[in-house]
Design a protein around this motif. Structure first.
Motif, PDB file in Angstrom:
ATOM      1  N   UNK A  10       1.027  -1.191   0.000  1.00 56.28           N
ATOM      2  CA  UNK A  10      -0.100  -0.020  -0.201  1.00 56.28           C
ATOM      3  C   UNK A  10       1.034   1.186  -0.027  1.00 56.28           C
ATOM      4  N   UNK A  11       2.048   1.152   0.735  1.00 58.98           N
ATOM      5  CA  UNK A  11       2.890   2.421   1.024  1.00 58.98           C
ATOM      6  C   UNK A  11       3.626   2.612  -0.349  1.00 58.98           C
ATOM      7  N   UNK A  12       3.862   1.572  -1.251  1.00 60.42           N
ATOM      8  CA  UNK A  12       4.689   1.599  -2.564  1.00 60.42           C
ATOM      9  C   UNK A  12       3.785   2.270  -3.334  1.00 60.42           C
ATOM     10  N   UNK A  13       2.422   1.824  -3.540  1.00 59.38           N
ATOM     11  CA  UNK A  13       1.531   2.293  -4.388  1.00 59.38           C
ATOM     12  C   UNK A  13       1.150   3.771  -4.319  1.00 59.38           C
ATOM     13  N   UNK A  14       1.132   4.055  -2.667  1.00 59.98           N
ATOM     14  CA  UNK A  14       0.864   5.348  -2.439  1.00 59.98           C
ATOM     15  C   UNK A  14       2.064   6.311  -2.972  1.00 59.98           C
ATOM     16  N   UNK A  15       3.153   5.968  -2.629  1.00 59.47           N
ATOM     17  CA  UNK A  15       4.724   6.708  -3.273  1.00 59.47           C
ATOM     18  C   UNK A  15       4.435   6.641  -4.508  1.00 59.47           C
ATOM     19  N   UNK A  16       4.141   5.665  -5.425  1.00 58.57           N
ATOM     20  CA  UNK A  16       4.011   5.591  -6.872  1.00 58.57           C
ATOM     21  C   UNK A  16       3.057   6.588  -7.321  1.00 58.57           C
ATOM     22  N   UNK A  17       1.877   6.599  -6.682  1.00 61.66           N
ATOM     23  CA  UNK A  17       0.797   7.530  -7.207  1.00 61.66           C
ATOM     24  C   UNK A  17       1.311   9.092  -6.861  1.00 61.66           C
ATOM     25  N   UNK A  18       1.992   9.139  -5.593  1.00 60.04           N
ATOM     26  CA  UNK A  18       2.133  10.687  -5.423  1.00 60.04           C
ATOM     27  C   UNK A  18       3.417  11.186  -6.405  1.00 60.04           C
ATOM     28  N   UNK A  19       4.340  10.224  -6.396  1.00 58.60           N
ATOM     29  CA  UNK A  19       5.474  10.505  -7.619  1.00 58.60           C
ATOM     30  C   UNK A  19       4.567  10.874  -9.095  1.00 58.60           C
ATOM     31  N   UNK A  20       3.931   9.712  -9.477  1.00 59.47           N
ATOM     32  CA  UNK A  20       3.053  10.236 -10.704  1.00 59.47           C
ATOM     33  C   UNK A  20       2.549  11.567 -10.767  1.00 59.47           C
ATOM     34  N   UNK A  21       1.798  11.877  -9.656  1.00 58.84           N
ATOM     35  CA  UNK A  21       1.107  13.181  -9.468  1.00 58.84           C
ATOM     36  C   UNK A  21       2.188  14.486  -9.666  1.00 58.84           C
ATOM     37  N   UNK A  22       3.248  14.141  -8.925  1.00 54.62           N
ATOM     38  CA  UNK A  22       4.355  15.361  -9.142  1.00 54.62           C
ATOM     39  C   UNK A  22       4.792  15.178 -10.673  1.00 54.62           C
ATOM     40  N   UNK A  23       5.081  14.100 -11.086  1.00 56.07           N
ATOM     41  CA  UNK A  23       5.655  14.220 -12.661  1.00 56.07           C
ATOM     42  C   UNK A  23       4.295  14.742 -13.694  1.00 56.07           C
ATOM     43  N   UNK A  24       3.308  14.325 -13.364  1.00 55.98           N
ATOM     44  CA  UNK A  24       2.114  15.289 -14.088  1.00 55.98           C
ATOM     45  C   UNK A  24       1.915  16.478 -14.006  1.00 55.98           C
ATOM     46  N   UNK A  25       2.211  17.052 -12.713  1.00 56.77           N
ATOM     47  CA  UNK A  25       2.114  18.632 -12.383  1.00 56.77           C
ATOM     48  C   UNK A  25       3.447  19.250 -12.858  1.00 56.77           C
ATOM     49  N   UNK A  26       4.661  18.472 -12.823  1.00 57.35           N
ATOM     50  CA  UNK A  26       5.789  19.140 -13.534  1.00 57.35           C
ATOM     51  C   UNK A  26       5.708  19.214 -15.214  1.00 57.35           C
ATOM     52  N   UNK A  27       5.219  18.115 -15.746  1.00 59.23           N
ATOM     53  CA  UNK A  27       4.934  17.999 -17.310  1.00 59.23           C
ATOM     54  C   UNK A  27       3.847  19.572 -17.660  1.00 59.23           C
ATOM     55  N   UNK A  28       2.932  19.280 -16.826  1.00 64.50           N
ATOM     56  CA  UNK A  28       1.866  20.419 -16.812  1.00 64.50           C
ATOM     57  C   UNK A  28       2.634  21.727 -17.109  1.00 64.50           C
ATOM     58  N   UNK A  29       3.389  22.212 -16.050  1.00 63.34           N
ATOM     59  CA  UNK A  29       4.028  23.562 -15.973  1.00 63.34           C
ATOM     60  C   UNK A  29       4.921  23.648 -17.074  1.00 63.34           C
ATOM     61  N   UNK A  30       5.683  22.442 -17.357  1.00 66.86           N
ATOM     62  CA  UNK A  30       6.756  22.586 -18.492  1.00 66.86           C
ATOM     63  C   UNK A  30       5.977  22.824 -19.811  1.00 66.86           C
ATOM     64  N   UNK A  31       4.817  22.231 -20.042  1.00 68.30           N
ATOM     65  CA  UNK A  31       4.046  22.373 -21.171  1.00 68.30           C
ATOM     66  C   UNK A  31       3.681  23.835 -21.229  1.00 68.30           C
ATOM     67  N   UNK A  32       2.958  24.315 -20.210  1.00 67.74           N
ATOM     68  CA  UNK A  32       2.779  25.820 -20.368  1.00 67.74           C
ATOM     69  C   UNK A  32       3.659  26.482 -20.699  1.00 67.74           C
ATOM     70  N   UNK A  33       5.001  26.659 -19.994  1.00 67.19           N
ATOM     71  CA  UNK A  33       5.978  27.218 -20.558  1.00 67.19           C
ATOM     72  C   UNK A  33       6.475  27.161 -21.868  1.00 67.19           C
ATOM     73  N   UNK A  34       6.380  25.815 -22.318  1.00 61.46           N
ATOM     74  CA  UNK A  34       6.682  25.635 -23.865  1.00 61.46           C
ATOM     75  C   UNK A  34       5.615  26.203 -24.799  1.00 61.46           C
ATOM     76  N   UNK A  35       4.021  26.337 -24.327  1.00 58.02           N
ATOM     77  CA  UNK A  35       3.546  27.053 -25.200  1.00 58.02           C
ATOM     78  C   UNK A  35       3.561  28.722 -24.927  1.00 58.02           C
ATOM     79  N   UNK A  36       4.106  29.098 -24.249  1.00 60.28           N
ATOM     80  CA  UNK A  36       4.403  30.586 -23.970  1.00 60.28           C
ATOM     81  C   UNK A  36       5.323  30.649 -24.835  1.00 60.28           C
ATOM     82  N   UNK A  37       6.383  29.906 -24.819  1.00 61.35           N
ATOM     83  CA  UNK A  37       7.542  30.126 -25.829  1.00 61.35           C
ATOM     84  C   UNK A  37       7.250  30.258 -27.217  1.00 61.35           C
ATOM     85  N   UNK A  38       6.378  29.179 -27.409  1.00 57.81           N
ATOM     86  CA  UNK A  38       6.202  29.019 -28.720  1.00 57.81           C
ATOM     87  C   UNK A  38       5.095  30.370 -29.190  1.00 57.81           C
TER      88      UNK A  38
END
Length: 126
Positions: free
Chosen positions: A6-34
């Protein structure tokens, strides 16, 4: 063991959420640059079009000036040839006078006779 999974799944879910948030921020910055790049390219196209029009006008003016100068040079060519001929003639006369002066005994003075006054005229050569 179930707790660990359960802890491993929770940590994986949290890591995935951080990854998605980071990708969203990066894509927004990329869209501004474009968007900025698109705006810059639009401005550059406008500038290039303006410069191209000015360059064409400048080339047309340069061609007109070149044709005008060419016509004027062609008009002046006979005058230059005449001046050249006069220069050649003067050179021939000067050479002839020098040769005549050197043939006389006194090489520094040319003796001639003024027919109206019957007096000798002397020309000194340097």
């Amino acid at each position: 063991m179930v707790l660990m999974i359960e802890w491993s799944v929770t940590l994986a879910a949290i890591a995935f959420i951080f990854l998605v948030i980071f990708l969203i921020l990066t894509l927004r910055k990329l869209m501004e640059t474009i968007a900025e790049t698109k705006e810059t390219l639009t401005d550059a196209r406008k500038s290039v079009t303006s410069i191209t029009d000015e360059a064409e006008e400048l080339i047309h003016e340069a061609n007109k000036i070149s044709d005008d100068v060419k016509g004027k040079m062609e008009a002046v060519d006979p005058l230059i040839e005449s001046v050249h001929d006069v220069g050649d003639m003067l050179h021939d006369v000067t050479s002839s006078i020098k040769r005549t002066a050197l043939k006389n005994e006194n090489r520094k003075t040319i003796h001639t006779q003024d027919k109206e006054q019957n007096q000798p005229v002397r020309i000194k050569l340097k």
